[in-house]
Design a protein around this motif. Structure first.
Motif, short mmCIF file in Angstrom:
data_model
loop_
_atom_site.label_atom_id
_atom_site.label_comp_id
_atom_site.label_asym_id
_atom_site.label_seq_id
_atom_site.Cartn_x
_atom_site.Cartn_y
_atom_site.Cartn_z
N ALA A 135 11.69 -6.19 -5.22
CA ALA A 135 12.18 -5.97 -6.58
C ALA A 135 11.37 -4.88 -7.27
CB ALA A 135 12.12 -7.27 -7.38
N ARG A 136 10.06 -4.90 -7.07
CA ARG A 136 9.21 -3.85 -7.63
C ARG A 136 9.58 -2.50 -7.02
NH1 ARG A 136 5.22 -1.96 -10.37
NH2 ARG A 136 3.46 -0.81 -9.52
N LEU A 137 9.82 -2.48 -5.74
CA LEU A 137 10.23 -1.25 -5.07
C LEU A 137 11.54 -0.73 -5.66
CD1 LEU A 137 9.65 0.74 -2.73
CD2 LEU A 137 11.01 -0.76 -1.29
N ARG A 138 12.49 -1.61 -5.90
CA ARG A 138 13.77 -1.20 -6.49
C ARG A 138 13.56 -0.60 -7.89
NH1 ARG A 138 15.49 -5.72 -3.79
NH2 ARG A 138 15.30 -7.08 -5.60
N ARG A 139 12.65 -1.20 -8.66
CA ARG A 139 12.35 -0.65 -9.98
C ARG A 139 11.74 0.75 -9.87
NH1 ARG A 139 10.78 -5.94 -10.68
NH2 ARG A 139 8.55 -5.49 -10.57
N LEU A 140 10.88 0.93 -8.89
CA LEU A 140 10.24 2.24 -8.70
C LEU A 140 11.24 3.31 -8.27
CD1 LEU A 140 6.91 1.20 -6.93
CD2 LEU A 140 7.18 2.04 -9.27
N THR A 141 12.25 2.90 -7.52
CA THR A 141 13.25 3.87 -7.05
C THR A 141 14.41 3.98 -8.02
OG1 THR A 141 14.38 2.17 -5.71
CG2 THR A 141 12.68 3.51 -4.62
N GLY A 142 14.40 3.16 -9.07
CA GLY A 142 15.48 3.22 -10.06
C GLY A 142 16.77 2.61 -9.62
N GLN A 143 16.73 1.76 -8.63
CA GLN A 143 17.95 1.10 -8.13
C GLN A 143 18.20 -0.21 -8.84
OE1 GLN A 143 17.53 0.71 -3.89
NE2 GLN A 143 17.46 2.90 -3.55
N HIS A 154 0.84 -1.20 0.00
CA HIS A 154 0.00 0.00 0.00
C HIS A 154 0.88 1.25 0.00
CE1 HIS A 154 -2.89 3.04 1.18
NE2 HIS A 154 -2.14 3.28 2.26
N LEU A 155 1.85 1.29 0.88
CA LEU A 155 2.74 2.46 0.95
C LEU A 155 3.49 2.65 -0.36
CD1 LEU A 155 4.21 2.13 4.57
CD2 LEU A 155 2.35 3.63 3.78
N MET A 156 3.92 1.55 -0.96
CA MET A 156 4.63 1.62 -2.23
C MET A 156 3.74 2.27 -3.30
SD MET A 156 6.45 -1.46 -4.49
CE MET A 156 5.98 -2.62 -3.27
N GLU A 157 2.50 1.82 -3.37
CA GLU A 157 1.57 2.37 -4.37
C GLU A 157 1.28 3.85 -4.13
OE1 GLU A 157 -2.10 0.33 -5.08
OE2 GLU A 157 -1.08 -1.56 -5.45
N HIS A 158 1.37 4.28 -2.90
CA HIS A 158 1.04 5.66 -2.56
C HIS A 158 2.28 6.54 -2.39
CE1 HIS A 158 -2.91 3.93 -2.20
NE2 HIS A 158 -3.34 5.15 -2.42
N GLY A 159 3.42 6.05 -2.87
CA GLY A 159 4.61 6.89 -2.95
C GLY A 159 5.49 6.98 -1.73
N ASP A 160 5.13 6.29 -0.66
CA ASP A 160 6.00 6.29 0.53
C ASP A 160 6.98 5.13 0.39
OD1 ASP A 160 7.27 6.25 2.97
OD2 ASP A 160 5.43 6.15 4.17
N LEU A 161 7.97 5.32 -0.47
CA LEU A 161 8.89 4.23 -0.80
C LEU A 161 9.81 3.89 0.36
CD1 LEU A 161 9.69 5.16 -4.50
CD2 LEU A 161 7.81 3.78 -3.57
#
Length: 180
Positions: free
Chosen positions: A172-180, A134-141
């Motif tokens: 892994a999805r989080l890393r893609r969102l942060t560009g890492q 949920h936090l990932m989807e709402h930008g609180d990475l």
């Protein structure tokens, strides 16, 4: 009950493997629920209501999902089934998240996580995972990463490969969102 008909999409949301088959199965569960004697089997009614709600959630019928999930949650509370309260509360939160209501979702996730931490420690990883997504989807990475790392540690300790893989996919999805 529906696990064989549900998978996750690229956004890590539950979706049908086969939409038609899931629709049929949800219909059968509704028939079974309707056939239960009134108040004779609240435990079975709770389970059926939850799975009907999850099915509707996956099919994108959010209002119907919430109707059944609220019923299941009320029955879980009435039965004193704290484990079911946490699990169903997370499903209800998912219905709001999938429907774009981040505020309602957040409140439900936090409540489920607090209850799990206090009373159902075996579900803390489940609550953390969903709250993190949920936090990932709402930008609180940053917040999402902290929760997902905590989830991963708990799941590694459990030794459940499928759960570990699920959390690694979220990271892994989080890393893609942060560009890492």
């Amino acid at each position: 009950m529906l696990d064989d008909l549900i998978t996750q999409d690229a956004g890590l949301r539950m979706v049908p493997v086969d939409r038609d088959a899931l629709t049929v199965r949800v219909g059968r569960l509704r028939q079974e629920l309707a056939a239960l004697p009134q108040e004779a089997e609240p435990g079975r009614a709770r389970v059926l209501s939850r799975w009907i709600g999850v099915g509707y959630l996956c099919l994108g019928h959010h209002e119907e999902a919430r109707t059944y999930l609220r019923r299941s949650l009320a029955l879980a509370w009435a039965l004193g089934d704290t484990r079911a309260v946490v699990a169903t509360g997370i499903n209800l939160a998912d219905s709001y998240r999938y429907d774009g209501d981040g505020s309602a979702a957040e409140a439900l996730y936090r409540s489920a996580l607090d209850t799990a931490r206090d009373r159902v420690p075996e579900l803390v990883d489940f609550a953390l995972q969903h709250t993190g997504k949920h936090l990932m989807e709402h930008g609180d990475l940053t917040g999402a990463e902290a929760l997902l790392r905590e989830t991963l540690a708990l799941r590694i300790a459990k030794g459940d490969g499928e759960l570990i893989a699920s959390t690694r996919a979220a990271l892994a999805r989080l890393r893609r969102l942060t560009g890492q």
